[in-house]
Write a protein that holds these residues in place. Structure first.
Motif, PDB file in Angstrom:
ATOM      1  N   ALA A 106      27.923  44.347  44.751  1.00  0.00           N
ATOM      2  CA  ALA A 106      27.653  44.461  46.193  1.00  0.00           C
ATOM      3  C   ALA A 106      28.301  45.704  46.811  1.00  0.00           C
ATOM      4  O   ALA A 106      27.887  46.140  47.883  1.00  0.00           O
ATOM      5  N   TYR A 107      29.313  46.307  46.163  1.00  0.00           N
ATOM      6  CA  TYR A 107      29.911  47.511  46.759  1.00  0.00           C
ATOM      7  C   TYR A 107      29.024  48.743  46.587  1.00  0.00           C
ATOM      8  O   TYR A 107      29.176  49.729  47.276  1.00  0.00           O
TER       9      TYR A 107
ATOM     10  N   GLU B  36      29.826  42.104  53.846  1.00  0.00           N
ATOM     11  CA  GLU B  36      28.557  42.055  54.595  1.00  0.00           C
ATOM     12  C   GLU B  36      27.385  42.308  53.660  1.00  0.00           C
ATOM     13  O   GLU B  36      26.360  41.649  53.714  1.00  0.00           O
ATOM     14  N   ASN B  37      27.576  43.300  52.770  1.00  0.00           N
ATOM     15  CA  ASN B  37      26.485  43.605  51.838  1.00  0.00           C
ATOM     16  C   ASN B  37      26.271  42.450  50.853  1.00  0.00           C
ATOM     17  O   ASN B  37      25.141  42.124  50.495  1.00  0.00           O
ATOM     18  N   PHE B  38      27.390  41.830  50.435  1.00  0.00           N
ATOM     19  CA  PHE B  38      27.293  40.665  49.535  1.00  0.00           C
ATOM     20  C   PHE B  38      26.457  39.585  50.219  1.00  0.00           C
ATOM     21  O   PHE B  38      25.518  39.025  49.624  1.00  0.00           O
ATOM     22  N   SER B  39      26.767  39.298  51.502  1.00  0.00           N
ATOM     23  CA  SER B  39      26.011  38.268  52.252  1.00  0.00           C
ATOM     24  C   SER B  39      24.536  38.618  52.323  1.00  0.00           C
ATOM     25  O   SER B  39      23.670  37.763  52.122  1.00  0.00           O
ATOM     26  N   ASN B  40      24.264  39.889  52.619  1.00  0.00           N
ATOM     27  CA  ASN B  40      22.880  40.331  52.765  1.00  0.00           C
ATOM     28  C   ASN B  40      22.111  40.159  51.438  1.00  0.00           C
ATOM     29  O   ASN B  40      21.012  39.593  51.405  1.00  0.00           O
ATOM     30  N   LEU B  41      22.726  40.607  50.322  1.00  0.00           N
ATOM     31  CA  LEU B  41      22.060  40.503  49.017  1.00  0.00           C
ATOM     32  C   LEU B  41      21.917  39.035  48.601  1.00  0.00           C
ATOM     33  O   LEU B  41      20.912  38.626  48.021  1.00  0.00           O
TER      34      LEU B  41
ATOM     35  N   LYS C 281      33.674  51.107  50.662  1.00  0.00           N
ATOM     36  CA  LYS C 281      35.083  50.979  50.298  1.00  0.00           C
ATOM     37  C   LYS C 281      35.764  49.858  51.079  1.00  0.00           C
ATOM     38  O   LYS C 281      36.695  49.235  50.592  1.00  0.00           O
ATOM     39  N   ARG C 282      35.280  49.633  52.329  1.00  0.00           N
ATOM     40  CA  ARG C 282      35.967  48.645  53.178  1.00  0.00           C
ATOM     41  C   ARG C 282      35.525  47.234  52.810  1.00  0.00           C
ATOM     42  O   ARG C 282      34.341  46.960  52.638  1.00  0.00           O
ATOM     43  N   LYS C 283      36.541  46.326  52.732  1.00  0.00           N
ATOM     44  CA  LYS C 283      36.260  44.938  52.333  1.00  0.00           C
ATOM     45  C   LYS C 283      35.174  44.309  53.205  1.00  0.00           C
ATOM     46  O   LYS C 283      34.290  43.619  52.723  1.00  0.00           O
TER      47      LYS C 283
ATOM     48  N   LYS D 227      40.929  41.825  21.286  1.00  0.00           N
ATOM     49  CA  LYS D 227      42.134  42.657  21.230  1.00  0.00           C
ATOM     50  C   LYS D 227      42.139  43.751  22.308  1.00  0.00           C
ATOM     51  O   LYS D 227      43.183  44.263  22.663  1.00  0.00           O
ATOM     52  N   SER D 228      40.951  44.103  22.838  1.00  0.00           N
ATOM     53  CA  SER D 228      40.880  45.206  23.813  1.00  0.00           C
ATOM     54  C   SER D 228      41.038  44.663  25.227  1.00  0.00           C
ATOM     55  O   SER D 228      40.129  44.769  26.049  1.00  0.00           O
ATOM     56  N   TRP D 229      42.206  44.091  25.511  1.00  0.00           N
ATOM     57  CA  TRP D 229      42.375  43.380  26.778  1.00  0.00           C
ATOM     58  C   TRP D 229      42.905  44.270  27.902  1.00  0.00           C
ATOM     59  O   TRP D 229      42.985  43.856  29.049  1.00  0.00           O
ATOM     60  N   TRP D 230      43.277  45.498  27.597  1.00  0.00           N
ATOM     61  CA  TRP D 230      43.999  46.318  28.578  1.00  0.00           C
ATOM     62  C   TRP D 230      43.158  46.658  29.822  1.00  0.00           C
ATOM     63  O   TRP D 230      43.554  46.347  30.949  1.00  0.00           O
ATOM     64  N   ALA D 231      41.965  47.284  29.624  1.00  0.00           N
ATOM     65  CA  ALA D 231      41.166  47.750  30.771  1.00  0.00           C
ATOM     66  C   ALA D 231      40.781  46.574  31.674  1.00  0.00           C
ATOM     67  O   ALA D 231      40.851  46.665  32.907  1.00  0.00           O
ATOM     68  N   TYR D 232      40.417  45.457  31.067  1.00  0.00           N
ATOM     69  CA  TYR D 232      40.019  44.280  31.845  1.00  0.00           C
ATOM     70  C   TYR D 232      41.195  43.782  32.690  1.00  0.00           C
ATOM     71  O   TYR D 232      41.047  43.470  33.876  1.00  0.00           O
ATOM     72  N   SER D 233      42.390  43.746  32.072  1.00  0.00           N
ATOM     73  CA  SER D 233      43.565  43.232  32.788  1.00  0.00           C
ATOM     74  C   SER D 233      43.951  44.145  33.949  1.00  0.00           C
ATOM     75  O   SER D 233      44.347  43.674  35.018  1.00  0.00           O
ATOM     76  N   VAL D 234      43.815  45.457  33.744  1.00  0.00           N
ATOM     77  CA  VAL D 234      44.140  46.393  34.833  1.00  0.00           C
ATOM     78  C   VAL D 234      43.209  46.147  36.026  1.00  0.00           C
ATOM     79  O   VAL D 234      43.640  46.157  37.183  1.00  0.00           O
ATOM     80  N   ARG D 235      41.928  45.874  35.766  1.00  0.00           N
ATOM     81  CA  ARG D 235      41.004  45.608  36.879  1.00  0.00           C
ATOM     82  C   ARG D 235      41.422  44.351  37.640  1.00  0.00           C
ATOM     83  O   ARG D 235      41.376  44.300  38.862  1.00  0.00           O
ATOM     84  N   ARG D 236      41.897  43.317  36.903  1.00  0.00           N
ATOM     85  CA  ARG D 236      42.324  42.077  37.585  1.00  0.00           C
ATOM     86  C   ARG D 236      43.581  42.333  38.427  1.00  0.00           C
ATOM     87  O   ARG D 236      43.723  41.798  39.512  1.00  0.00           O
ATOM     88  N   ILE D 237      44.504  43.158  37.908  1.00  0.00           N
ATOM     89  CA  ILE D 237      45.740  43.431  38.653  1.00  0.00           C
ATOM     90  C   ILE D 237      45.413  44.250  39.905  1.00  0.00           C
ATOM     91  O   ILE D 237      45.903  43.958  40.997  1.00  0.00           O
ATOM     92  N   ARG D 238      44.531  45.261  39.751  1.00  0.00           N
ATOM     93  CA  ARG D 238      44.178  46.131  40.875  1.00  0.00           C
ATOM     94  C   ARG D 238      43.546  45.368  42.024  1.00  0.00           C
ATOM     95  O   ARG D 238      43.798  45.638  43.193  1.00  0.00           O
ATOM     96  N   GLU D 239      42.693  44.370  41.703  1.00  0.00           N
ATOM     97  CA  GLU D 239      41.944  43.726  42.783  1.00  0.00           C
ATOM     98  C   GLU D 239      42.759  42.677  43.530  1.00  0.00           C
ATOM     99  O   GLU D 239      42.352  42.223  44.583  1.00  0.00           O
ATOM    100  N   HIS D 240      43.926  42.311  43.005  1.00  0.00           N
ATOM    101  CA  HIS D 240      44.722  41.302  43.701  1.00  0.00           C
ATOM    102  C   HIS D 240      46.194  41.638  43.510  1.00  0.00           C
ATOM    103  O   HIS D 240      46.753  41.389  42.454  1.00  0.00           O
TER     104      HIS D 240
END
Ligand SMILES: Cc1cc2nc3c(=O)[nH]c(=O)nc-3n(C[C@H](O)[C@H](O)[C@H](O)COP(=O)(O)OP(=O)(O)OC[C@H]3O[C@@H](n4cnc5c(N)ncnc54)[C@H](O)[C@@H]3O)c2cc1C
Length: 284
Positions: free
Chosen positions: A144-145, A186-191, A179-181, A257-270
Motif C-alpha cells: 500500500a505504500y 489511507e491508501n491501504f483502506s482505499n485498496l 512515507k507518512r503513516k 539460516k538467512s534470517w538477518w535481512a528479514y529480522s532487520v525489517r521487523r526491528i525497523r518497523e517497530h
C-alpha cells in the motif's frame, strides 16, 4: 566473537522465525492449526546471486510441499522472486516458479509471491499476470505504500488475480512511495475497499487494529472470500481472537539460516523491538 554476536542476535530473531530447518516451520504450522490458524511457510533468503542457490531453494520448496501434504498440515508456501533467481535472470525465476507451481497444483496446494524492493515490482507484477493465465493457485503481495499500487490492484483484479495487501517493508524513495503513516493507511483502506468490492479471493495482511476492524466491517457488507494474514511472533492473541470470531486467519512462518535481512525489517518497523534486542543482549 563473531559467533557470540550472531548467537545473541539469533535469540532475538527467534521471536519472528521458527528456526533453521523446515521441520521447525512445520511444527509451528501444526501448532497454529491446533488454534484454527493456517500456516504460510517461507524459506528465508533473497537476492540470490547463484543459479545453484536458486535451484536449491526451488528443491526445498518442492520438498516442503510434499511433507505438508503427507502430514496433512494446513499450510501453503510463500516465495520471494529474487530467491528463485529474479535478480539473476527473469527466465530463471520463471522456470523455478513454474516447477513449484506445478508441484503445488498436483498436491492441491497454493503459493504466494512476496513483493520485494521497488526495482523488482514491475517484473513481479508482470510475471504474476503471465502465470495467472496458466495457474490458478498463485497470489501476489501488493504494497500500500507504493504510489503505483492502485494501478496494479486494478490490473490484477481485472485479470481475476489474488492479492495479499500489506503496507510495505522496504526503504524506498518518496518519489515512488508514500512515507507518512497516515497516507499509507489511507491508501491501504482505499485498496482494501477495491478488493472487497471486486476481488474473488484475497488477503488482508496487517497487524493494524483499525485496518483489521475496517476489514471486518467491509466483510459484513460484501461477504467476500478473504483471509487475515499476520506474521509469526506479532499479535498472536489477535490471530486467535479473529479465528474465534469465525474469520479465516493465516500466519506467515519464516525459517532458515538467512534470517538477518528479514529480522532487520521487523526491528525497523517497530521501534520497541530495539528493547527486545537490548534485553536479549543483556541476557534477559
Ligand atoms: C502475512 C504478511 C505478509 C507480508 N508480506 C510482505 C511482502 O511480501 N512485502 C512487503 O514489503 N511486506 C510484507 N509484509 C510486511 C508489511 O508490509 C509490513 O511491513 C508489516 O506487516 C508491518 O505493517 P502493519 O501493517 O502491521 O502496520 P504497522 O503500522 O507497522 O503496525 C501496526 C501495529 O502492528 C503491530 N506491529 C507491526 N509490526 C510489528 C513488529 N515488527 N513487531 C511488533 N509489533 C508490530 C504493532 O502493534 C503496531 O502498532 C507482510 C506482512 C504480513 C503480515
Amino acid at each position: 566473537m563473531a559467533g557470540l554476536w550472531s548467537g545473541l542476535l539469533f535469540r532475538i530473531a527467534k521471536h519472528w522465525i521458527a528456526g533453521e530447518t523446515y521441520e521447525h516451520a512445520i511444527a509451528r504450522a501444526k501448532q497454529s492449526n491446533g488454534h484454527e490458524v493456517h500456516g504460510i511457510i517461507n524459506l528465508l533468503g533473497e537476492e540470490t546471486t547463484s543459479r545453484e542457490e536458486a535451484a536449491a531453494a526451488t528443491s526445498e520448496y518442492a520438498e516442503i510441499l510434499k511433507v505438508l501434504h503427507a502430514r496433512k498440515v494446513q499450510a501453503c508456501i510463500s516465495i520471494k522472486p529474487t530467491q528463485l533467481g529474479l535478480s539473476i535472470h527473469k527466465s530463471l525465476f520463471k522456470k523455478n516458479l513454474s516447477k513449484i507451481l506445478s508441484d503445488a497444483k498436483s498436491l492441491g496446494n497454493s503459493v504466494w509471491m512476496d513483493m520485494e524492493g521497488s526495482q523488482y515490482t514491475a517484473d513481479t507484477v508482470d510475471s504474476y499476470l503471465e502465470f495467472l493465465k496458466k495457474f490458478d493457485n498463485l497470489g501476489v503481495a501488493i504494497q500500500a505504500y507504493m504510489k503505483r499500487s492502485e494501478d496494479d490492484v486494478t490490473r490484477i483484479l481485472e485479470s481475476g488475480g489474488v492479492i495479499r495487501l500489506c503496507k510495505g517493508a522496504y526503504n524506498e524513495s518518496s518519489e515512488i512511495v508514500y512515507k507518512r503513516k497516515k497516507k499509507i493507511n489511507e491508501n491501504f483502506s482505499n485498496l482494501m475497499r477495491m478488493m472487497f468490492e471486486r476481488g474473488r479471493g484475497f488477503a488482508i495482511a496487517t497487524h493494524d487494529e483499525n485496518l483489521i476492524e475496517e476489514a471486518t466491517r467491509l466483510s459484513n457488507i460484501h461477504h467476500a472470500d478473504f483471509e487475515f494474514e499476520m506474521l509469526m511472533g506479532i499479535r498472536d492473541k489477535k490471530k486467535l481472537e479473529l479465528a474465534h470470531r469465525g474469520y479465516r486467519v493465516s500466519e506467515y512462518i519464516p525459517f532458515g539460516k538467512s534470517w538477518w535481512a528479514y529480522s532487520v525489517r521487523r526491528i525497523r518497523e517497530h521501534k520497541s523491538n530495539i528493547f527486545l534486542l537490548a534485553r536479549s543482549l543483556l541476557g534477559g
